[in-house]
Write an enzyme that holds these catalytic residues in place. Structure first.
Site, PDB file in Angstrom:
ATOM      1  N   TYR A 143       0.842  -1.192   0.000  1.00  0.00           N
ATOM      2  CA  TYR A 143       0.000   0.000   0.000  1.00  0.00           C
ATOM      3  C   TYR A 143       0.880   1.245   0.000  1.00  0.00           C
ATOM      4  O   TYR A 143       2.025   1.211   0.400  1.00  0.00           O
ATOM      5  CB  TYR A 143      -1.022  -0.005   1.136  1.00  0.00           C
ATOM      6  CG  TYR A 143      -0.512  -0.103   2.552  1.00  0.00           C
ATOM      7  CD1 TYR A 143       0.049   0.991   3.196  1.00  0.00           C
ATOM      8  CD2 TYR A 143      -0.668  -1.285   3.280  1.00  0.00           C
ATOM      9  CE1 TYR A 143       0.470   0.913   4.518  1.00  0.00           C
ATOM     10  CE2 TYR A 143      -0.250  -1.378   4.601  1.00  0.00           C
ATOM     11  CZ  TYR A 143       0.320  -0.261   5.212  1.00  0.00           C
ATOM     12  OH  TYR A 143       0.738  -0.355   6.524  1.00  0.00           O
ATOM     13  N   CYS A 144       0.313   2.338  -0.499  1.00  0.00           N
ATOM     14  CA  CYS A 144       1.048   3.587  -0.737  1.00  0.00           C
ATOM     15  C   CYS A 144       2.335   3.313  -1.524  1.00  0.00           C
ATOM     16  O   CYS A 144       3.435   3.671  -1.103  1.00  0.00           O
ATOM     17  CB  CYS A 144       1.364   4.299   0.579  1.00  0.00           C
ATOM     18  SG  CYS A 144       1.866   6.035   0.376  1.00  0.00           S
ATOM     19  N   PRO A 145       2.215   2.638  -2.691  1.00  0.00           N
ATOM     20  CA  PRO A 145       3.407   2.249  -3.440  1.00  0.00           C
ATOM     21  C   PRO A 145       4.097   3.441  -4.101  1.00  0.00           C
ATOM     22  O   PRO A 145       3.457   4.431  -4.452  1.00  0.00           O
ATOM     23  CB  PRO A 145       2.842   1.299  -4.504  1.00  0.00           C
ATOM     24  CG  PRO A 145       1.448   1.795  -4.734  1.00  0.00           C
ATOM     25  CD  PRO A 145       0.966   2.270  -3.388  1.00  0.00           C
ATOM     26  N   LYS A 156       8.124  -4.355   2.134  1.00  0.00           N
ATOM     27  CA  LYS A 156       8.082  -2.927   2.433  1.00  0.00           C
ATOM     28  C   LYS A 156       7.770  -2.664   3.896  1.00  0.00           C
ATOM     29  O   LYS A 156       6.893  -3.290   4.489  1.00  0.00           O
ATOM     30  CB  LYS A 156       7.019  -2.252   1.558  1.00  0.00           C
ATOM     31  CG  LYS A 156       6.851  -0.758   1.821  1.00  0.00           C
ATOM     32  CD  LYS A 156       5.875  -0.146   0.840  1.00  0.00           C
ATOM     33  CE  LYS A 156       5.591   1.302   1.167  1.00  0.00           C
ATOM     34  NZ  LYS A 156       4.731   1.950   0.158  1.00  0.00           N
TER      35      LYS A 156
END
Length: 274
Positions: A143-145, A156
């Site tokens: 998420y939030c890449p 991550k």
């Protein structure tokens, strides 16, 4: 940028206690101090945590069923806000350490990658003190890449975003130190399922919770919120920082006004839900 913050600068560590209440409050604090740094105040680094919140990006807020998804999060006790920097949705809780670097930009330059490199250098050097090797590069499925995802062992644990003003800027990072990375990923994936109405054609991250990790998971029991914050403080002191609250900190009235302005400006950025 040589990978350092211009000295002198302040290191404000508010992370010993978790914030509660409006998640936009710390963003308002940084926004106001960014203005003052742009007017000549010294730079600073803000370290903080929040008890239970979801922070969305602007593109998340514009998804067709975002209002429904936000209400779903609030019913589960989450504070929800839309940040004024880039990026997408992230989950905050006591296991997440948030970092803001606030620096002047007198020439109005737009070389944002140098600023992302600065935050990456701070995190990389701090993790090195814990015996961990950090890498940068987008982690597919997280998420939030983004290009400046920070990972350990291929998973991550940190995302970086940025907010620019005319004469100063803020680089933000969230670092997952402890807690349940998989559960956070599941929560964000569920948010997108509701916010998109299940439409795979919409521009929303495709979250695979297994791509996320924490310092504790990746590095064992020696890597925790406390040890990471200590490593951050040591790195920043080596860079020339002084621990303490910024002398030009905004008043409570200023903070309340800015918090309300941010919520009005960004939380109302979505089209009407279909």
């Amino acid at each position: 940028m040589s990978g350092r913050i211009p000295s002198p600068f302040y290191i404000q560590n508010s992370g010993d206690n978790t914030l509660v209440g409006d998640i936009l409050f710390p963003f308002a604090y940084d926004e106001l101090l960014c203005r003052k740094v742009g007017e000549g105040a010294v730079p600073f680094v803000h370290i903080w945590r929040h008890e239970k919140a979801i922070v969305l990006g602007l593109r998340d807020r514009r998804l067709p069923h975002a209002d429904r998804a936000i209400e779903w999060l609030k019913m589960q006790g989450y504070q929800v806000g839309v940040r004024n920097s880039g990026g997408a949705a992230v989950s905050l809780d006591p296991g997440i350490v948030n970092i803001s670097i606030v620096m002047p930009n007198p020439d109005g330059r737009l070389e944002f990658k140098e600023d992302f490199e600065l935050m990456y250098a701070l995190i990389r050097e701090s993790l090195d003190k814990l015996g961990m090797e950090a890498f940068k590069g987008e982690v597919a499925g997280s998420y939030c890449p983004g290009e400046y995802d920070v990972s350990v062992n291929g998973r991550k644990l940190c995302g970086i975003s940025q907010r620019r003003q005319t004469k100063a800027f803020i680089v933000n990072a969230f670092v997952a130190a402890e807690g349940h990375a998989f559960r956070r990923g599941e929560l964000i994936r569920s948010f997108y399922e509701v916010a998109t109405g299940g439409d795979p054609e919409l521009d929303a991250p495709r979250v695979d919770p297994a791509t996320m990790t924490t310092l504790n998971e990746a590095g064992g029991r020696g890597a925790t919120v406390r040890t990471f914050m200590r490593a951050l403080a040591v790195t920043l002191s080596e860079w020339g920082g002084t621990i303490g609250r910024h002398p030009d900190k905004p008043s409570m009235a200023e903070l309340e006004q800015m918090t309300a302005a941010l919520r009005n400006r960004y939380d109302n950025a979505s089209p009407a839900e279909s």
